[in-house]
Scaffold this motif. Structure first.
Motif, mmCIF file in Angstrom:
data_model
loop_
_atom_site.group_PDB
_atom_site.id
_atom_site.type_symbol
_atom_site.label_atom_id
_atom_site.label_comp_id
_atom_site.label_asym_id
_atom_site.label_seq_id
_atom_site.Cartn_x
_atom_site.Cartn_y
_atom_site.Cartn_z
ATOM 1 N N SER A 1 5.048 24.497 -1.886
ATOM 2 C CA SER A 1 4.652 23.161 -1.418
ATOM 3 C C SER A 1 4.991 22.140 -2.499
ATOM 4 C CB SER A 1 3.149 23.128 -1.145
ATOM 5 O OG SER A 1 2.703 21.814 -0.948
ATOM 6 N N THR A 2 5.397 20.966 -2.094
ATOM 7 C CA THR A 2 5.508 19.834 -3.032
ATOM 8 C C THR A 2 4.470 18.779 -2.652
ATOM 9 O OG1 THR A 2 7.853 20.213 -3.431
ATOM 10 C CG2 THR A 2 7.031 17.997 -3.901
ATOM 11 N N ARG A 3 4.617 18.199 -1.437
ATOM 12 C CA ARG A 3 3.768 17.095 -1.023
ATOM 13 C C ARG A 3 2.286 17.476 -0.971
ATOM 14 N NH1 ARG A 3 8.662 16.270 0.611
ATOM 15 N NH2 ARG A 3 8.521 18.513 0.895
ATOM 16 N N THR A 4 1.976 18.544 -0.250
ATOM 17 C CA THR A 4 0.568 18.868 -0.001
ATOM 18 C C THR A 4 -0.144 19.239 -1.307
ATOM 19 O OG1 THR A 4 1.334 19.725 2.108
ATOM 20 C CG2 THR A 4 -0.928 20.231 1.504
ATOM 21 N N ARG B 1 -3.248 27.131 0.970
ATOM 22 C CA ARG B 1 -2.061 27.296 1.827
ATOM 23 C C ARG B 1 -1.680 28.764 1.797
ATOM 24 N NH1 ARG B 1 3.361 23.782 2.060
ATOM 25 N NH2 ARG B 1 1.871 22.546 3.239
ATOM 26 N N HIS C 1 -1.808 22.708 10.245
ATOM 27 C CA HIS C 1 -1.723 21.985 8.969
ATOM 28 C C HIS C 1 -2.566 20.728 9.193
ATOM 29 C CE1 HIS C 1 -0.385 20.332 5.302
ATOM 30 N NE2 HIS C 1 0.925 20.451 5.419
ATOM 31 N N PRO D 1 7.332 15.132 8.459
ATOM 32 C CA PRO D 1 6.331 15.587 7.483
ATOM 33 C C PRO D 1 6.937 16.001 6.143
ATOM 34 C CG PRO D 1 6.723 17.289 9.139
ATOM 35 C CD PRO D 1 7.487 16.067 9.578
HETATM 36 N N1 CP Z 1 4.512 18.297 4.636
HETATM 37 C C1 CP Z 1 4.328 19.357 3.835
HETATM 38 O O1 CP Z 1 3.457 20.227 4.076
HETATM 39 O O2 CP Z 1 5.154 19.418 2.743
HETATM 40 P P1 CP Z 1 5.055 20.493 1.594
HETATM 41 O O3 CP Z 1 5.450 21.822 2.177
HETATM 42 O O4 CP Z 1 5.992 20.034 0.510
HETATM 43 O O5 CP Z 1 3.623 20.545 1.116
#
Ligand code: CP
Length: 311
Positions: free
Chosen positions: A56-59, A108, A136, A264
């Motif tokens: 994951s980056t954003r979450t 996650r 999610h 997303p």
């Molecule tokens: N939108 C999202 O879940 O991105 P990541 O997988 O980078 O967290």
């Protein structure tokens, strides 16, 4: 007001009042995030573990920042470098971490239902940061927050979810949330990437024609082709997918209105979404990411027990 649930496992379990409370609280936290000092003491002395069994980056950064902005103490777990890589079970890992006086778990996992399993066995509040192809929920909430911020409402809004619906936990959380809040949802993509009984099971419309779908919608939430979750060939090639279902400048320019484009992330540029759309003024992709911090602050705060209404 307080939430009707101890955990955030999925939008499926939330009431309309829960969703409204999270979105309203997020508005207040968004205002905090515009200040020169973007920090409040709401979760001082609360310790949170971010357990990421999947990339994951954003979450991951969004939760971590949300926790820091709320003055919580945080620890971060990734499989690589942990004893999970030596075979330690999920439950043993979490029980050991909680014994160090950790209060909340953000998780996650690639297995659908992993946070639901954990919730049956541990006392801490659990927030699902994405479980397999199931849900999610904080992405669904930040998507809704961003739509409402941009267009002023959710009720009656026409939202198209375009792409790999079959493997998308973001699609599931969007569908549950938008249905509950009175929006209209159409899913669009190749028949092999749309579950067969989605109309009957989830009350959404299905349209395999991208032009018609874009003409219908106010918002196109474009979803990633999730090659890592596909164990068989479901379309001929990425290039042909882009020709048939990619959201392109020309398609948008031929509409007689300006729709809002969302994604997303992470984006497969030139596959489900072309760069001249992703980076255009019609796209609110980076606003979605910005709003994610405020929405996650709201969820953490409301589930922490620090909300006076919970005491
Ligand atoms: N939108 C999202 O879940 O991105 P990541 O997988 O980078 O967290």
């Amino acid at each position: 007001m307080s939430l009707s649930t101890r955990h955030l496992l999925g939008i499926k379990d939330l009431t309309v009042d829960d969703i409204s409370l999270i979105l309203t609280t997020a508005e207040q936290f968004k205002e905090v995030l515009q200040r020169p000092v973007k920090k409040v003491p709401s979760l001082r002395d609360v310790t949170i573990v971010n357990l990421f069994y999947e990339n994951s980056t954003r979450t991951r950064f969004s939760f971590e920042l949300a926790e820091k902005r709320l003055s919580a103490d945080t620890i971060n777990f990734a499989v690589s470098g942990s004893s999970a890589a030596k075979g330690e079970t999920l439950l043993d890992t979490v029980r050991n971490i909680l014994s160090m006086k950790v209060d909340m778990v953000v998780m996650r996992h690639s297995a659908s239902g992993a946070p639901h399993f954990l919730a049956k066995h541990i006392p801490a509040a659990i927030i699902n940061a994405g479980d397999g192809v199931n849900e999610h929920p904080t992405q669904g909430l930040l998507d809704a927050f961003s739509m409402k911020e941009k267009l002023g409402k959710l009720e009656g809004l026409k939202v198209a979810l375009i792409g790999d619906i079959m493997h998308s936990r973001v699609a599931m959380s969007n569908i549950y949330l938008l249905n509950k809040m009175g929006a209209k949802v159409t899913v669009c993509g190749p028949p092999t990437l749309i579950p067969k009984y989605i109309r009957e099971s989830f009350g959404v419309e299905v349209n395999y024609d991208i032009k018609e779908t874009l003409e219908w919608c106010d918002v196109a939430n474009v979803l990633r082709i999730q090659l890592e979750r596909q164990n068989q060939v479901l379309f001929s090639s990425l290039r042909e997918y882009n020709i048939a279902y990619g959201v392109k400048r020309k398609l948008l320019d031929n509409l007689n209105k300006e729709i809002v484009v969302m994604h997303p992330g992470p984006i497969n540029r030139g596959v489900e979404l072309d760069s001249d759309v992703a980076d255009s003024k019609q796209s609110i992709i980076l606003q979605q990411v910005e709003n994610g911090v405020a929405v996650r602050m709201a969820v953490l705060y409301l589930l922490s027990g620090r909300n006076p209404a919970n005491n």
